[in-house]
Design a protein around this motif. Structure first.
Motif, PDB file in Angstrom:
ATOM      1  N   ALA A  51      68.154  -1.945  -2.003  1.00  0.00           N
ATOM      2  CA  ALA A  51      67.188  -0.850  -2.145  1.00  0.00           C
ATOM      3  C   ALA A  51      66.522  -0.913  -3.513  1.00  0.00           C
ATOM      4  O   ALA A  51      65.304  -0.719  -3.637  1.00  0.00           O
ATOM      5  CB  ALA A  51      67.888   0.492  -1.937  1.00  0.00           C
ATOM      6  N   ASN A  52      67.303  -1.187  -4.560  1.00  0.00           N
ATOM      7  CA  ASN A  52      66.738  -1.321  -5.899  1.00  0.00           C
ATOM      8  C   ASN A  52      65.741  -2.474  -5.970  1.00  0.00           C
ATOM      9  O   ASN A  52      64.702  -2.371  -6.624  1.00  0.00           O
ATOM     10  CB  ASN A  52      67.842  -1.528  -6.936  1.00  0.00           C
ATOM     11  N   ALA A  53      66.059  -3.585  -5.309  1.00  0.00           N
ATOM     12  CA  ALA A  53      65.150  -4.736  -5.309  1.00  0.00           C
ATOM     13  C   ALA A  53      63.817  -4.377  -4.665  1.00  0.00           C
ATOM     14  O   ALA A  53      62.747  -4.698  -5.201  1.00  0.00           O
ATOM     15  CB  ALA A  53      65.801  -5.923  -4.592  1.00  0.00           C
ATOM     16  N   SER A  54      63.865  -3.689  -3.536  1.00  0.00           N
ATOM     17  CA  SER A  54      62.638  -3.281  -2.853  1.00  0.00           C
ATOM     18  C   SER A  54      61.823  -2.328  -3.720  1.00  0.00           C
ATOM     19  O   SER A  54      60.599  -2.446  -3.820  1.00  0.00           O
ATOM     20  CB  SER A  54      62.969  -2.612  -1.518  1.00  0.00           C
ATOM     21  N   HIS A  55      62.504  -1.374  -4.339  1.00  0.00           N
ATOM     22  CA  HIS A  55      61.845  -0.402  -5.209  1.00  0.00           C
ATOM     23  C   HIS A  55      61.188  -1.116  -6.391  1.00  0.00           C
ATOM     24  O   HIS A  55      60.022  -0.860  -6.720  1.00  0.00           O
ATOM     25  CB  HIS A  55      62.890   0.614  -5.683  1.00  0.00           C
ATOM     26  N   MET A  56      61.917  -2.019  -7.009  1.00  0.00           N
ATOM     27  CA  MET A  56      61.390  -2.715  -8.176  1.00  0.00           C
ATOM     28  C   MET A  56      60.152  -3.534  -7.828  1.00  0.00           C
ATOM     29  O   MET A  56      59.158  -3.520  -8.572  1.00  0.00           O
ATOM     30  CB  MET A  56      62.476  -3.627  -8.762  1.00  0.00           C
ATOM     31  N   ILE A  57      60.187  -4.233  -6.713  1.00  0.00           N
ATOM     32  CA  ILE A  57      59.048  -5.061  -6.321  1.00  0.00           C
ATOM     33  C   ILE A  57      57.836  -4.194  -6.000  1.00  0.00           C
ATOM     34  O   ILE A  57      56.694  -4.574  -6.279  1.00  0.00           O
ATOM     35  CB  ILE A  57      59.432  -5.994  -5.150  1.00  0.00           C
ATOM     36  N   THR A  58      58.050  -3.008  -5.454  1.00  0.00           N
ATOM     37  CA  THR A  58      56.940  -2.080  -5.236  1.00  0.00           C
ATOM     38  C   THR A  58      56.309  -1.699  -6.569  1.00  0.00           C
ATOM     39  O   THR A  58      55.086  -1.718  -6.727  1.00  0.00           O
ATOM     40  CB  THR A  58      57.432  -0.816  -4.497  1.00  0.00           C
ATOM     41  N   ASP A  59      57.140  -1.360  -7.552  1.00  0.00           N
ATOM     42  CA  ASP A  59      56.628  -0.977  -8.867  1.00  0.00           C
ATOM     43  C   ASP A  59      55.920  -2.138  -9.563  1.00  0.00           C
ATOM     44  O   ASP A  59      54.886  -1.954 -10.203  1.00  0.00           O
ATOM     45  CB  ASP A  59      57.761  -0.461  -9.763  1.00  0.00           C
ATOM     46  N   LEU A  60      56.473  -3.334  -9.439  1.00  0.00           N
ATOM     47  CA  LEU A  60      55.895  -4.504 -10.093  1.00  0.00           C
ATOM     48  C   LEU A  60      54.630  -4.968  -9.370  1.00  0.00           C
ATOM     49  O   LEU A  60      53.599  -5.227 -10.000  1.00  0.00           O
ATOM     50  CB  LEU A  60      56.924  -5.634 -10.139  1.00  0.00           C
TER      51      LEU A  60
END
Length: 191
Positions: A51-60
């Motif tokens: 979930a953190n990976a998905s969130h981070m890629i959205t932000d990036l």
């Protein structure tokens, strides 16, 4: 209940304060280099780390890319359920990230994994393959670090073994990376 909540917040504060900021700064430089060189960035993990990976890629990919001179080429390997389940079913679960990287990753790309234990076989297998193929690897880990600490090019460990606290700290690191590009003027510009 109030005592539990106060203790939880206190322990979370300690975990946050254990984040090695000099290592986070180095990691931001790695993302800066990947952006400058137009390298692909892959981020992934299991469970809460997924979930953190998905969130981070959205932000990036959205937030940071909206203000930088070039868009980040970034992907969470957790986000294609059809591919994940096909690989897991037809080969084995330990291959779900490895086989995606074999399709996408090239020498010079950047791979970042998140794991509290540092011992997830599917992450280890992916990072070992990256090491053999000149792909830069970063592992965000918990206190015990695990096997990933021995094979990743850069390790950032949070001083806790509590899954919630470590995952929260990993997300803080992800936000520091993304917001550095969104809020620091010289990172937005070509260098």
């Amino acid at each position: 209940m109030k005592a539990f909540l106060k203790d939880y917040v206190s322990e979370q504060r300690s975990a946050l304060e254990s984040i090695p900021l000099d290592e986070v700064e180095k990691l931001i430089d790695r993302f800066k280099h990947a952006l400058r060189e137009d390298r692909q960035i892959f981020v992934f993990g299991n469970g809460g780390s997924a979930a953190n990976a998905s969130h981070m890629i959205t932000d990036l990919g959205k937030g940071a890319s909206d203000v930088t001179y070039r868009r980040f080429r970034c992907l969470s390997l957790n986000d294609n359920n059809n591919w994940l389940t096909a690989i897991g079913n037809d080969y084995c679960y330990d291959d779900i990230f490895l086989r995606q990287l074999q399709n996408y990753a090239r020498p010079g790309d950047l791979v970042m994994v998140m794991s509290v234990s540092g011992n997830s076989p599917n992450l280890i297998k992916a990072i070992e393959w990256c090491s053999e193929n000149n792909i830069l690897t970063v592992a965000l880990l918990g206190r015990n670090k695990g096997k990933l600490a021995d094979i990743a090019d850069q390790v950032i460990a949070v001083d806790s073994v509590h899954y919630g606290r470590v995952e929260d700290c990993h997300m803080h690191i992800c936000h520091m990376i993304c917001y550095a590009f969104m809020e620091i003027e010289h990172l937005r510009c070509s260098e």
